[in-house]
Design a protein around this motif. Sequence first.
Motif, short mmCIF file in Angstrom:
data_model
loop_
_atom_site.label_atom_id
_atom_site.label_comp_id
_atom_site.label_asym_id
_atom_site.label_seq_id
_atom_site.Cartn_x
_atom_site.Cartn_y
_atom_site.Cartn_z
N THR A 162 0.83 -1.20 0.00
CA THR A 162 0.00 0.00 0.00
C THR A 162 0.86 1.25 0.00
OG1 THR A 162 -0.11 0.42 2.38
CG2 THR A 162 -1.55 -1.30 1.51
N PRO A 163 0.28 2.39 -0.37
CA PRO A 163 1.03 3.65 -0.29
C PRO A 163 1.38 4.03 1.15
CG PRO A 163 -0.94 3.88 -1.67
CD PRO A 163 -1.05 2.57 -0.97
N GLY A 164 0.69 3.43 2.11
CA GLY A 164 0.95 3.77 3.51
C GLY A 164 2.06 2.96 4.16
N ALA A 165 2.77 2.15 3.39
CA ALA A 165 3.87 1.36 3.95
C ALA A 165 4.96 2.29 4.50
CB ALA A 165 4.46 0.46 2.88
N VAL A 166 5.40 2.02 5.72
CA VAL A 166 6.47 2.79 6.36
C VAL A 166 7.74 1.96 6.32
CG1 VAL A 166 7.27 3.90 8.47
CG2 VAL A 166 4.84 3.99 7.85
N ILE A 167 8.78 2.47 5.66
CA ILE A 167 10.05 1.75 5.51
C ILE A 167 11.06 2.32 6.50
CG2 ILE A 167 11.95 1.20 3.95
CD1 ILE A 167 9.93 1.38 1.65
N ASN B 11 5.22 -6.48 -12.55
CA ASN B 11 4.00 -5.69 -12.70
C ASN B 11 2.85 -6.49 -12.11
OD1 ASN B 11 1.89 -4.04 -13.41
ND2 ASN B 11 1.99 -4.52 -15.60
N GLU B 12 2.56 -6.26 -10.82
CA GLU B 12 1.56 -7.08 -10.14
C GLU B 12 0.15 -6.90 -10.71
OE1 GLU B 12 1.71 -3.16 -8.01
OE2 GLU B 12 3.19 -4.60 -8.72
N ARG B 13 -0.12 -5.77 -11.34
CA ARG B 13 -1.47 -5.53 -11.87
C ARG B 13 -1.83 -6.52 -12.97
NH1 ARG B 13 -2.01 1.09 -12.14
NH2 ARG B 13 -1.31 1.50 -10.00
N ARG B 14 -0.82 -7.07 -13.60
CA ARG B 14 -1.06 -8.05 -14.66
C ARG B 14 -1.65 -9.35 -14.09
NH1 ARG B 14 3.79 -10.71 -18.33
NH2 ARG B 14 2.51 -12.24 -19.45
N TYR B 15 -1.34 -9.67 -12.84
CA TYR B 15 -1.72 -10.97 -12.28
C TYR B 15 -2.73 -10.89 -11.14
CZ TYR B 15 2.76 -12.02 -14.54
OH TYR B 15 3.79 -12.13 -15.45
N CYS C 222 -7.57 -3.98 -1.12
CA CYS C 222 -8.41 -3.05 -0.36
C CYS C 222 -7.76 -1.69 -0.13
CB CYS C 222 -8.78 -3.68 0.98
SG CYS C 222 -9.82 -5.15 0.83
N ASP C 223 -6.44 -1.65 -0.04
CA ASP C 223 -5.77 -0.39 0.29
C ASP C 223 -4.59 -0.08 -0.62
OD1 ASP C 223 -6.97 0.62 3.03
OD2 ASP C 223 -6.82 -1.54 3.18
N GLY C 224 -4.41 -0.85 -1.68
CA GLY C 224 -3.23 -0.67 -2.52
C GLY C 224 -3.25 0.56 -3.39
N MET C 225 -4.43 1.10 -3.66
CA MET C 225 -4.54 2.26 -4.53
C MET C 225 -4.77 3.56 -3.77
SD MET C 225 -4.02 0.78 -7.32
CE MET C 225 -4.06 -0.90 -7.93
N SER C 226 -5.25 3.43 -2.55
CA SER C 226 -5.62 4.64 -1.80
C SER C 226 -5.57 4.36 -0.31
CB SER C 226 -7.03 5.09 -2.20
OG SER C 226 -7.49 6.12 -1.35
#
Length: 297
Positions: free
Chosen positions: A203-208, A231-235, A254-258
Amino acid sequence: RGRRPEAQGFARVKEAYEQYGGKDLLSAICSILIKSGCTDEDSFSWYRRGVDLELKITNLYEYFMMAVPDSYGEAFPRNLLLYFLMENSLNNAQKALLYANVICFQDENSDLYRRYRDKIESFMLDQLLERRLSENMAVIYERFLVEELLTIDFAEALADIMFLRRIRCQDRRIRQVQVLYEQLQQKITVPLLHGEALIPVYTPGAVIVLVDDQGNCYTSSVPYTLTRLLNERRYVEKCRELLRYHQGLYLYLCDGMSRNHVLTGDNVENYKRVLKIEGFTAHYKEDVRQEILQFYY
């Protein structure tokens, strides 16, 4: 004739070849380097000459593969590709490099490509089940991994690796990478080896967080690069059809885009499945539950 000839004498042999040439001198140089186990970039230049002249030296082609520099960006010699069709004792990383080179530089309609095709596909499926991912493996997956090959086992393995990103950090103090998600109960910790690691980014919220040898943590003061390999969207849609309760996959769905939930008739089933997956925090599940109730209301 010694196993490790005196350096100055060996340098004279190299000078003699540059001046006079000849297969015998080149054969002697390559044999000495192979006996010494040399795999540096200078040694590769000699192995390459030997392969180009098709010298009959034991393990010459194997040492060519062991010594290929990262900067090498052209087709492998045809005689080397023919050799490894018949005799292939390479390790998995070297096979991935060989097969990626075939994919990148050989015409799909060529006889050589067709002869490699079954070997590459079989190797790819074995590596997928072992959750192997690298730049070379990404090239192979991109070309040969099609939806028709995905069973539940392959889809589960793919879901484990397709969200991985390669992180590179030049700071020698850094020993490991932590990835934190507010939705997950536990943080993900990965060791940093030779300045590299593969970390899951759902997700965009991942903290590294980068952790040094003293246990100090850094989120922004130490620079690093992050690279997508697959490219995960392909699969992702095919994996969703086959897998009902994969934690990383449904976190992405559920949260990968927003950062905000947007429930629709098309994705509400994804959120329902989240409620049945272990590893999510109680707070996150409660938020999802409320969103589902609000959606139906």
